[in-house]
Design a protein around this motif. Structure first.
Motif, PDB file in Angstrom:
ATOM      1  N   UNK A  23      43.754  -2.803   8.283  1.00 59.01           N
ATOM      2  CA  UNK A  23      43.606  -2.604   6.982  1.00 59.01           C
ATOM      3  C   UNK A  23      42.388  -3.270   6.229  1.00 59.01           C
ATOM      4  N   UNK A  24      42.303  -4.610   6.211  1.00 59.48           N
ATOM      5  CA  UNK A  24      42.132  -5.354   5.602  1.00 59.48           C
ATOM      6  C   UNK A  24      40.275  -4.858   5.761  1.00 59.48           C
ATOM      7  N   UNK A  25      39.904  -4.501   7.066  1.00 57.72           N
ATOM      8  CA  UNK A  25      39.104  -4.445   7.734  1.00 57.72           C
ATOM      9  C   UNK A  25      38.318  -2.785   7.196  1.00 57.72           C
ATOM     10  N   UNK A  29      34.883   0.129   5.335  1.00 56.17           N
ATOM     11  CA  UNK A  29      34.428   0.310   6.005  1.00 56.17           C
ATOM     12  C   UNK A  29      34.103   2.116   5.629  1.00 56.17           C
ATOM     13  N   UNK A  30      33.929   2.322   4.716  1.00 57.21           N
ATOM     14  CA  UNK A  30      33.740   3.354   3.094  1.00 57.21           C
ATOM     15  C   UNK A  30      32.723   4.367   3.826  1.00 57.21           C
ATOM     16  N   UNK A  37      26.959   8.836   4.374  1.00 55.88           N
ATOM     17  CA  UNK A  37      28.357  10.249   3.811  1.00 55.88           C
ATOM     18  C   UNK A  37      29.708   8.969   3.691  1.00 55.88           C
ATOM     19  N   UNK A  38      31.450   9.717   3.587  1.00 55.69           N
ATOM     20  CA  UNK A  38      32.684   9.039   3.604  1.00 55.69           C
ATOM     21  C   UNK A  38      32.619   9.321   4.756  1.00 55.69           C
ATOM     22  N   UNK A  52      37.134   6.053  12.626  1.00 57.81           N
ATOM     23  CA  UNK A  52      36.731   6.390  11.760  1.00 57.81           C
ATOM     24  C   UNK A  52      35.476   7.523  11.577  1.00 57.81           C
ATOM     25  N   UNK A  53      34.726   8.448  11.645  1.00 55.04           N
ATOM     26  CA  UNK A  53      33.663   9.415  11.416  1.00 55.04           C
ATOM     27  C   UNK A  53      33.312   9.576  10.444  1.00 55.04           C
ATOM     28  N   UNK A  54      32.147   9.879   9.743  1.00 53.62           N
ATOM     29  CA  UNK A  54      30.965  10.855   9.006  1.00 53.62           C
ATOM     30  C   UNK A  54      31.611  12.172   8.752  1.00 53.62           C
ATOM     31  N   UNK A  55      32.421  12.408   7.482  1.00 50.44           N
ATOM     32  CA  UNK A  55      32.076  13.801   8.122  1.00 50.44           C
ATOM     33  C   UNK A  55      31.524  14.466   7.416  1.00 50.44           C
TER      34      UNK A  55
END
Length: 203
Positions: A23-25, A29-30, A37-38, A52-55
């Motif tokens: 979670x701290x990493x 990474x937003x 992009x988010x 984690x992937x770009x929307x």
């Protein structure tokens, strides 16, 4: 991932495998490094786990551990050199010299550089004592046994003390990291099998 054998490198972590990005990493990474992009966490076609992937552009943000390169410097008397850490984490406790591998150097170069920067000693890296995974810190630590070939042990910005210890005199209660504890234990098993748990506080 817990169905697979963790191996000896898993001894230095308290977290179970398969927990994904800590979670701290993840909270840092937003946004996508490609288009801005988010990022969203979830199932990705063709991937065997959530990512984690770009929307916006579907770029996958893979998160991989960093490599920490360390040495166990040994002097001519067979003593092991440790540093009392002058910075966090582990401020005031003992550890082996080491640090992160730079993108433009080899592991061997990193071992020499980090030891020089933290101790003032030149070393020749030798046998790999072990690899140690720290899921909590997203690092894998490699520990080399290293022969001291030159230099002078001096305090540095990262090490308030640099001291050589006989194997039976290692200050176990004051060791900073689990990776250091396991590296020292493995080195003792390798070079001093006559010592047993309990000797000099080794537990």
């Amino acid at each position: 991932m817990d169905e697979f054998e963790r191996g000896r490198d898993g001894r230095s972590t308290d977290l179970p495998s398969g927990g994904g990005v800590p979670a701290w990493v993840a909270q840092n990474l937003n946004f996508c490094s490609r288009c801005g992009g988010p990022l969203r966490f979830g199932a990705i076609p063709g991937e065997d786990r959530h990512r984690l992937a770009c929307a916006s552009c579907n770029h996958i943000a893979y998160v991989n551990p960093r490599l920490v390169v360390t040495t166990l410097p040994i002097n001519d008397a067979g003593e092991i050199v440790l540093i009392r850490r002058g910075i966090e984490p582990g401020l005031g406790s003992w550890a082996q010299p080491g640090g992160f591998l730079e993108v433009d150097e080899t592991v061997n170069q990193a071992a020499i550089r980090e030891t020089w920067e933290e101790t003032g000693l030149l070393v020749e890296p030798g046998e790999i004592v072990g690899l140690y995974t720290r899921l909590e810190a997203t690092v894998v630590t490699i520990a080399f046994e290293a022969r001291i070939t030159g230099g002078t042990a001096v305090p540095t910005a990262e090490a308030s003390e640099v001291m050589a210890f006989a194997p039976e005199a290692i200050p176990w209660p004051e060791i900073a990291f689990k990776t250091t504890i396991w590296a020292l234990r493995d080195w003792i098993d390798l070079r001093h099998p006559e010592l047993t748990p309990g000797d000099g506080g080794w537990l």
